[in-house]
Design a protein around this motif. Sequence first.
Motif, PDB file in Angstrom:
ATOM      1  N   SER A 324       5.262  15.933  -1.070  1.00 12.99           N
ATOM      2  CA  SER A 324       4.775  14.553  -1.078  1.00 12.99           C
ATOM      3  C   SER A 324       5.023  13.922  -2.439  1.00 12.99           C
ATOM      4  N   GLY A 325       5.699  12.786  -2.464  1.00 10.06           N
ATOM      5  CA  GLY A 325       5.953  12.090  -3.720  1.00 10.06           C
ATOM      6  C   GLY A 325       6.839  12.863  -4.681  1.00 10.06           C
ATOM      7  N   HIS A 326       7.726  13.696  -4.159  1.00  9.92           N
ATOM      8  CA  HIS A 326       8.612  14.522  -4.971  1.00  9.92           C
ATOM      9  C   HIS A 326       9.361  13.652  -5.984  1.00  9.92           C
ATOM     10  N   PRO A 327       9.488  14.101  -7.227  1.00 10.33           N
ATOM     11  CA  PRO A 327      10.104  13.248  -8.261  1.00 10.33           C
ATOM     12  C   PRO A 327      11.526  12.804  -7.962  1.00 10.33           C
ATOM     13  N   ILE A 328      12.328  13.657  -7.312  1.00  9.17           N
ATOM     14  CA  ILE A 328      13.736  13.292  -7.125  1.00  9.17           C
ATOM     15  C   ILE A 328      13.910  12.220  -6.047  1.00  9.17           C
ATOM     16  N   PRO A 329      13.319  12.353  -4.846  1.00  7.74           N
ATOM     17  CA  PRO A 329      13.391  11.217  -3.926  1.00  7.74           C
ATOM     18  C   PRO A 329      12.681   9.976  -4.466  1.00  7.74           C
ATOM     19  N   THR A 330      11.654  10.186  -5.291  1.00 12.37           N
ATOM     20  CA  THR A 330      11.000   9.037  -5.923  1.00 12.37           C
ATOM     21  C   THR A 330      11.993   8.281  -6.801  1.00 12.37           C
ATOM     22  N   ALA A 331      12.795   9.017  -7.569  1.00 11.76           N
ATOM     23  CA  ALA A 331      13.810   8.375  -8.405  1.00 11.76           C
ATOM     24  C   ALA A 331      14.845   7.652  -7.555  1.00 11.76           C
ATOM     25  N   ALA A 332      15.244   8.283  -6.448  1.00 13.95           N
ATOM     26  CA  ALA A 332      16.194   7.634  -5.543  1.00 13.95           C
ATOM     27  C   ALA A 332      15.611   6.347  -4.983  1.00 13.95           C
ATOM     28  N   ALA A 333      14.334   6.394  -4.599  1.00 11.93           N
ATOM     29  CA  ALA A 333      13.690   5.209  -4.029  1.00 11.93           C
ATOM     30  C   ALA A 333      13.610   4.074  -5.040  1.00 11.93           C
ATOM     31  N   HIS A 334      13.278   4.399  -6.276  1.00 10.13           N
ATOM     32  CA  HIS A 334      13.248   3.358  -7.311  1.00 10.13           C
ATOM     33  C   HIS A 334      14.631   2.716  -7.464  1.00 10.13           C
ATOM     34  N   ALA A 335      15.672   3.546  -7.451  1.00  6.55           N
ATOM     35  CA  ALA A 335      17.034   3.018  -7.589  1.00  6.55           C
ATOM     36  C   ALA A 335      17.389   2.125  -6.405  1.00  6.55           C
ATOM     37  N   VAL A 336      17.004   2.550  -5.204  1.00  6.46           N
ATOM     38  CA  VAL A 336      17.266   1.740  -4.010  1.00  6.46           C
ATOM     39  C   VAL A 336      16.573   0.385  -4.110  1.00  6.46           C
ATOM     40  N   LEU A 337      15.310   0.388  -4.501  1.00  5.51           N
ATOM     41  CA  LEU A 337      14.581  -0.873  -4.599  1.00  5.51           C
ATOM     42  C   LEU A 337      15.134  -1.748  -5.728  1.00  5.51           C
ATOM     43  N   ASP A 338      15.629  -1.127  -6.792  1.00  2.00           N
ATOM     44  CA  ASP A 338      16.302  -1.884  -7.846  1.00  2.00           C
ATOM     45  C   ASP A 338      17.520  -2.614  -7.272  1.00  2.00           C
ATOM     46  N   ILE A 339      18.291  -1.908  -6.447  1.00  2.00           N
ATOM     47  CA  ILE A 339      19.486  -2.502  -5.853  1.00  2.00           C
ATOM     48  C   ILE A 339      19.103  -3.604  -4.871  1.00  2.00           C
ATOM     49  N   PHE A 340      18.047  -3.369  -4.102  1.00  2.00           N
ATOM     50  CA  PHE A 340      17.571  -4.413  -3.190  1.00  2.00           C
ATOM     51  C   PHE A 340      17.306  -5.704  -3.960  1.00  2.00           C
ATOM     52  N   GLU A 341      16.698  -5.572  -5.126  1.00  2.00           N
ATOM     53  CA  GLU A 341      16.361  -6.753  -5.917  1.00  2.00           C
ATOM     54  C   GLU A 341      17.595  -7.360  -6.589  1.00  2.00           C
ATOM     55  N   SER A 342      18.382  -6.539  -7.261  1.00  2.00           N
ATOM     56  CA  SER A 342      19.506  -7.070  -8.038  1.00  2.00           C
ATOM     57  C   SER A 342      20.609  -7.635  -7.156  1.00  2.00           C
TER      58      SER A 342
END
Length: 446
Positions: A324-342
């Motif tokens: 749950s909340g594993h750091p590596i998929p968490t990092a991937a999710a942050h990157a995805v949401l960054d791309i969604f915004e940019s």
Amino acid sequence: MSSPSKPVDMSAYWLPFTPNRYFHQNPKVMQSAKGAYYYDDHGRKLFDGLSGLWCSPLGHADPRIGAAISKQYETMDYCPAFQMASEATFSLASRIAKMAPKGLDKVFFTNSGSEAVDTALKIAIGYHRVMGNASRVRMIGRERAYHGVGMGGISVGGMVANRKMFTSLMIPGVDHLPHTLNLSQMAFSKGQPIWGAHLADELEKIVALHDANTIAAVILEPVQGSTGVIVPPEGYLQKIREICTKHGILLIFDEVITGFGRLGANFGADRFGVTPDMITFAKGITNGVIPMGGVLVRGDIYDSIIGNGGQEQAIEFFHGYTYSGHPIPTAAAHAVLDIFESDDVVNRAKALEPVLENGLHALKGKSGILDIRNFGLSGAIDLEPVPGKLGLRALKVLEACIERGALVRVAGDCIAVGPPFISKPEEVEFLCSVLGDAVDAAMKVK
């Protein structure tokens, strides 16, 4: 076309949700993926017409996601999920909550949509129990629903083939609403059908049969995806919400497919203007690069469970996953949401909706097509089956699409499409053209 690569030893792998015997006679092996395309072992370039399995809206191999994963791996590859969490996991939960409908401000992380559904069901039971309503244990699903493959998910799910082998394992006390697809009233609808809101009244009948005080939650997909893009009639979801509120029943939206832009909004709840009490999500949150899922939960549900947890050192809700909340998929999710915004990804998806709608409905009138439907950047075509061989027609369409340079999704004798949000209009038009030609070819199969 290049020559096929060296044959792959396929003897050990049991393929999921696949007719294994047919597959071994007609194998489909992918070798690489980049942007909106896959490349198979025959050297064919295939437009990804379903964003992986609804899970890769940004296409494939975006270097920004890979860089985020690599950086996180070097920083901290794993953090225990119990009693502690990484800083990035806390910030991801806050970020997702800010994207959600107002009031859904708590996030419980899982590793998949299946786990998210079973988690949401357990939260519903736990909430009613701590509120003094322990009799509320019944769950209401819907026919043709897909809620993953956990025991809770197949119990509330309504796809017969997913259920019949595992009847003895299903949770008790589950009922089902009828699905909303009626071709005599809504065939070839563009967007939401205008007929069918009254089908929500079936929930009142179920309440009358069982008594509202026995019902914990209703779970449904805003748009039923895995069964072939079944779009809710105008007013249907609003009526379901009203009935649930009236009777104190929690409403769960399974947005594993519809969440994160597929319907041209952050969540289907936003697109339809209906706020549930919980939302399950997965797939698009990491662009399918690495597994992650979760449940968005109404704040007061969390407060009730936590506030009734006994002494403060006691665990209030005995549930969770090692990852749950594993750091590596968490990092991937942050990157995805960054791309969604940019990259303004959700609006890009919304702009492609009419392109897909026009391209699909241009196929109306072709021999063998029984229905065409669409909503958001998703659509489906129902096909006339090969007599006595259910599902064969769609498999032949899939194979004809691959020969012509596109991948689609098969569900029975239905073809579903949901191209990546990064697609160009001409690529979506190409997908629809290929699909039309593939249907013509597949109709020759007897």
